[in-house]
Write a protein that holds these residues in place. Structure first.
Motif, PDB file in Angstrom:
ATOM      1  N   LEU A  35       1.282  -1.418   0.114  1.00 35.24           N
ATOM      2  CA  LEU A  35      -0.210   0.269  -0.038  1.00 35.24           C
ATOM      3  C   LEU A  35       0.884   1.337   0.524  1.00 35.24           C
ATOM      4  O   LEU A  35       0.284   2.067  -0.769  1.00 35.24           O
ATOM      5  CB  LEU A  35      -0.825   0.312   1.119  1.00 35.24           C
ATOM      6  CG  LEU A  35      -1.881  -0.807   1.551  1.00 35.24           C
ATOM      7  CD1 LEU A  35      -2.702  -1.309   2.777  1.00 35.24           C
ATOM      8  CD2 LEU A  35      -2.917  -0.989  -0.017  1.00 35.24           C
ATOM      9  N   GLU A  36       1.817   1.536   0.829  1.00 33.01           N
ATOM     10  CA  GLU A  36       2.958   2.401   0.603  1.00 33.01           C
ATOM     11  C   GLU A  36       3.916   2.666  -0.847  1.00 33.01           C
ATOM     12  O   GLU A  36       3.173   4.222  -0.767  1.00 33.01           O
ATOM     13  CB  GLU A  36       4.190   2.283   1.996  1.00 33.01           C
ATOM     14  CG  GLU A  36       4.634   2.902   2.079  1.00 33.01           C
ATOM     15  CD  GLU A  36       5.934   3.011   3.796  1.00 33.01           C
ATOM     16  OE1 GLU A  36       6.407   3.950   3.391  1.00 33.01           O
ATOM     17  OE2 GLU A  36       5.516   1.986   3.986  1.00 33.01           O
ATOM     18  N   LEU A  37       4.153   1.514  -1.501  1.00 33.36           N
ATOM     19  CA  LEU A  37       4.549   2.032  -2.989  1.00 33.36           C
ATOM     20  C   LEU A  37       3.759   2.493  -3.517  1.00 33.36           C
ATOM     21  O   LEU A  37       3.582   3.176  -4.406  1.00 33.36           O
ATOM     22  CB  LEU A  37       4.867   0.321  -3.109  1.00 33.36           C
ATOM     23  CG  LEU A  37       6.155  -0.537  -2.011  1.00 33.36           C
ATOM     24  CD1 LEU A  37       6.851  -1.351  -2.268  1.00 33.36           C
ATOM     25  CD2 LEU A  37       7.301   0.608  -2.583  1.00 33.36           C
ATOM     26  N   ALA A  38       2.081   2.011  -3.015  1.00 32.51           N
ATOM     27  CA  ALA A  38       1.015   2.340  -4.348  1.00 32.51           C
ATOM     28  C   ALA A  38       1.156   3.851  -4.408  1.00 32.51           C
ATOM     29  O   ALA A  38      -0.188   4.120  -4.127  1.00 32.51           O
ATOM     30  CB  ALA A  38      -0.308   1.185  -4.119  1.00 32.51           C
ATOM     31  N   ARG A  65     -16.870  -6.182   1.328  1.00 32.72           N
ATOM     32  CA  ARG A  65     -15.065  -5.968   0.619  1.00 32.72           C
ATOM     33  C   ARG A  65     -14.621  -7.147   1.681  1.00 32.72           C
ATOM     34  O   ARG A  65     -14.006  -6.395   2.177  1.00 32.72           O
ATOM     35  CB  ARG A  65     -15.007  -4.957   0.007  1.00 32.72           C
ATOM     36  CG  ARG A  65     -15.464  -3.957  -0.344  1.00 32.72           C
ATOM     37  CD  ARG A  65     -15.172  -2.755  -1.152  1.00 32.72           C
ATOM     38  NE  ARG A  65     -16.106  -1.961  -2.373  1.00 32.72           N
ATOM     39  CZ  ARG A  65     -16.618  -1.422  -1.753  1.00 32.72           C
ATOM     40  NH1 ARG A  65     -16.581  -0.609  -0.501  1.00 32.72           N
ATOM     41  NH2 ARG A  65     -17.319  -0.410  -2.730  1.00 32.72           N
ATOM     42  N   TYR A  66     -14.250  -8.029   1.947  1.00 29.43           N
ATOM     43  CA  TYR A  66     -13.384  -8.691   1.757  1.00 29.43           C
ATOM     44  C   TYR A  66     -12.386 -10.161   1.244  1.00 29.43           C
ATOM     45  O   TYR A  66     -12.888 -10.201   0.682  1.00 29.43           O
ATOM     46  CB  TYR A  66     -14.195  -9.770   3.170  1.00 29.43           C
ATOM     47  CG  TYR A  66     -14.044 -11.068   3.858  1.00 29.43           C
ATOM     48  CD1 TYR A  66     -12.952 -11.094   4.861  1.00 29.43           C
ATOM     49  CD2 TYR A  66     -13.840 -11.863   3.098  1.00 29.43           C
ATOM     50  CE1 TYR A  66     -12.752 -12.053   6.122  1.00 29.43           C
ATOM     51  CE2 TYR A  66     -13.293 -13.702   3.765  1.00 29.43           C
ATOM     52  CZ  TYR A  66     -12.844 -13.510   4.815  1.00 29.43           C
ATOM     53  OH  TYR A  66     -11.997 -14.802   5.521  1.00 29.43           O
ATOM     54  N   CYS A  67     -11.127 -10.223   2.308  1.00 31.29           N
ATOM     55  CA  CYS A  67     -10.322 -10.899   1.421  1.00 31.29           C
ATOM     56  C   CYS A  67      -9.310 -11.533   2.863  1.00 31.29           C
ATOM     57  O   CYS A  67      -9.155 -11.355   4.090  1.00 31.29           O
ATOM     58  CB  CYS A  67      -9.956 -10.573   0.147  1.00 31.29           C
ATOM     59  SG  CYS A  67      -7.906  -9.569   0.718  1.00 31.29           S
ATOM     60  N   ALA A 107       1.021 -11.784  -0.844  1.00 30.03           N
ATOM     61  CA  ALA A 107       0.465 -10.413   0.015  1.00 30.03           C
ATOM     62  C   ALA A 107       0.249  -9.754   0.008  1.00 30.03           C
ATOM     63  O   ALA A 107      -1.491  -9.235  -0.539  1.00 30.03           O
ATOM     64  CB  ALA A 107       0.158 -10.772   1.590  1.00 30.03           C
ATOM     65  N   GLY A 108       0.916  -8.704   0.061  1.00 24.70           N
ATOM     66  CA  GLY A 108       0.382  -6.991  -0.956  1.00 24.70           C
ATOM     67  C   GLY A 108       0.139  -7.164  -2.010  1.00 24.70           C
ATOM     68  O   GLY A 108      -0.341  -6.327  -2.160  1.00 24.70           O
ATOM     69  N   GLU A 109       0.723  -8.140  -2.731  1.00 29.34           N
ATOM     70  CA  GLU A 109       0.009  -8.223  -4.605  1.00 29.34           C
ATOM     71  C   GLU A 109      -0.896  -8.584  -4.483  1.00 29.34           C
ATOM     72  O   GLU A 109      -2.364  -7.480  -5.282  1.00 29.34           O
ATOM     73  CB  GLU A 109       1.219  -8.872  -5.805  1.00 29.34           C
ATOM     74  CG  GLU A 109       2.665  -7.970  -5.289  1.00 29.34           C
ATOM     75  CD  GLU A 109       3.366  -9.735  -6.079  1.00 29.34           C
ATOM     76  OE1 GLU A 109       2.746 -10.590  -6.295  1.00 29.34           O
ATOM     77  OE2 GLU A 109       4.214  -8.609  -6.229  1.00 29.34           O
ATOM     78  N   LEU A 143      -3.589  -5.768  -3.642  1.00 31.68           N
ATOM     79  CA  LEU A 143      -3.342  -4.650  -4.252  1.00 31.68           C
ATOM     80  C   LEU A 143      -4.735  -5.368  -5.460  1.00 31.68           C
ATOM     81  O   LEU A 143      -5.628  -3.761  -6.143  1.00 31.68           O
ATOM     82  CB  LEU A 143      -2.417  -3.888  -4.813  1.00 31.68           C
ATOM     83  CG  LEU A 143      -1.500  -3.444  -3.697  1.00 31.68           C
ATOM     84  CD1 LEU A 143      -0.453  -2.999  -5.022  1.00 31.68           C
ATOM     85  CD2 LEU A 143      -2.361  -2.217  -3.451  1.00 31.68           C
ATOM     86  N   ALA A 144      -4.444  -6.366  -6.353  1.00 30.07           N
ATOM     87  CA  ALA A 144      -5.309  -6.691  -7.251  1.00 30.07           C
ATOM     88  C   ALA A 144      -6.860  -6.915  -7.374  1.00 30.07           C
ATOM     89  O   ALA A 144      -7.670  -6.197  -7.394  1.00 30.07           O
ATOM     90  CB  ALA A 144      -4.431  -8.129  -7.670  1.00 30.07           C
ATOM     91  N   PHE A 145      -6.542  -7.400  -5.300  1.00 24.37           N
ATOM     92  CA  PHE A 145      -8.643  -7.324  -4.639  1.00 24.37           C
ATOM     93  C   PHE A 145      -9.277  -6.014  -4.225  1.00 24.37           C
ATOM     94  O   PHE A 145      -9.895  -5.186  -5.007  1.00 24.37           O
ATOM     95  CB  PHE A 145      -8.101  -7.692  -3.239  1.00 24.37           C
ATOM     96  CG  PHE A 145      -9.758  -7.597  -3.250  1.00 24.37           C
ATOM     97  CD1 PHE A 145     -10.598  -8.972  -2.792  1.00 24.37           C
ATOM     98  CD2 PHE A 145     -10.220  -7.062  -1.931  1.00 24.37           C
ATOM     99  CE1 PHE A 145     -11.635  -9.222  -2.759  1.00 24.37           C
ATOM    100  CE2 PHE A 145     -11.096  -6.894  -1.210  1.00 24.37           C
ATOM    101  CZ  PHE A 145     -12.299  -8.089  -1.317  1.00 24.37           C
ATOM    102  N   LEU A 146      -8.238  -5.018  -4.170  1.00 23.98           N
ATOM    103  CA  LEU A 146      -8.629  -3.352  -4.279  1.00 23.98           C
ATOM    104  C   LEU A 146      -9.233  -2.509  -5.623  1.00 23.98           C
ATOM    105  O   LEU A 146      -9.564  -1.947  -5.994  1.00 23.98           O
ATOM    106  CB  LEU A 146      -8.005  -2.785  -3.770  1.00 23.98           C
ATOM    107  CG  LEU A 146      -7.650  -2.093  -1.587  1.00 23.98           C
ATOM    108  CD1 LEU A 146      -6.671  -2.002  -1.007  1.00 23.98           C
ATOM    109  CD2 LEU A 146      -9.155  -2.621  -1.333  1.00 23.98           C
TER     110      LEU A 146
END
Length: 262
Positions: free
Chosen positions: A156-159, A237-239, A250-252, A255-258
């Motif tokens: 999230l920070e990198l995004a 909105r749950y994963c 996990a981070g990837e 981001l794909a889910f969001l």
């Protein structure tokens, strides 16, 4: 004089005291917390029946109130939650000015709050002394995200998102009476200009990391709404990420889910 000193000790003056030394500077949920409980004798000999330890934190709860009129109001109260409690069954007598050491290893619960923002976690140690004021010690802990959640935060920070606020809010349906809520704002990157803020609730167990999300695209702001939505079962909105997942994956996935929802 001896009787007088005993009377003072029963009131906490000149009594035994306790000091708990935390062996680690930084912890993550699920870690083993190693402590050295040091009991220092006072001015008279005293019998210690037990050593009690409690891992605690604060959370906020909105409670309906009434001032005797027809209007109902909501007051936000700060509550204390005991995350875990331990009893060290050591009954002993401590002589004046003596020092006794007791080492213990305590399992930190998976959903111990991360200590950023307004979230605080502490270890409360109490000596159980019959017919006397119980000496106590309070030690703040530094708790950081586990690798899986850290991987999500890093992505999230990198995004271009930054944490603005972190709070523990009352919520129903969980083992604890609250959840920890993380509020992010986009300052650059692909979500800047699209979102006003992103709120996340994370819940961890041995098998997985569960995440709930709410995105505000407008200007009214969410700020604390996520825990309430969880309690009413209105959030979809749950994963769920398996514990075996690599943090970067996990981070990837998050981001794909969001992106799929926004």
């Amino acid at each position: 004089m001896s009787l007088f000193r005993k009377s003072l000790a029963s009131l906490g003056m000149g009594a035994a005291r306790v000091d708990t030394v935390i062996q680690q500077d930084v912890l993550i949920p699920g870690d083993t917390l190693k402590v050295d409980v040091q009991v220092h004798g006072g001015k008279v000999a005293q019998q210690i029946d037990n050593i009690e330890l409690a891992l605690c934190c604060h959370y906020k709860e909105d409670v309906p109130t009434s001032r005797g009129d027809s209007q109902h109001r909501v007051e936000t109260l700060t509550q204390t939650c005991v995350l875990a409690a331990w009893s060290l069954p050591y009954a002993f007598s401590i002589a004046p000015n003596d020092v006794r050491h007791f080492e213990a290893s305590l399992a930190l619960p998976f959903n111990t709050p991360i200590t950023i923002g307004e979230s605080k976690v502490w270890l409360d140690t109490r000596l159980d002394i019959a017919l006397a004021v119980d000496p106590r010690d309070k030690d703040r802990l530094t708790v950081r995200p586990d690798p899986l959640l850290d991987g999500v935060f890093t992505a999230l920070e990198l995004a271009g998102l930054r944490i603005r606020q972190v709070e523990c809010e009352a919520a129903d349906g969980f083992a604890l009476p609250f959840v920890q809520e993380f509020e992010f704002v986009p300052v650059s990157g692909p979500y800047h200009g699209r979102w006003r803020e992103l709120e996340i609730v994370a819940y961890r167990d041995e098998e997985s990391l569960k995440l709930w999300f709410e995105v505000d695209r407008h200007q009214h702001g969410l700020s604390g709404m996520l825990a309430g939505l969880l309690g009413r079962g209105e959030l979809h909105r749950y994963c769920e990420l398996p514990a075996s997942l690599h943090p970067q994956q996990a981070g990837e996935q998050v981001l794909a889910f969001l992106d799929s929802y926004t």
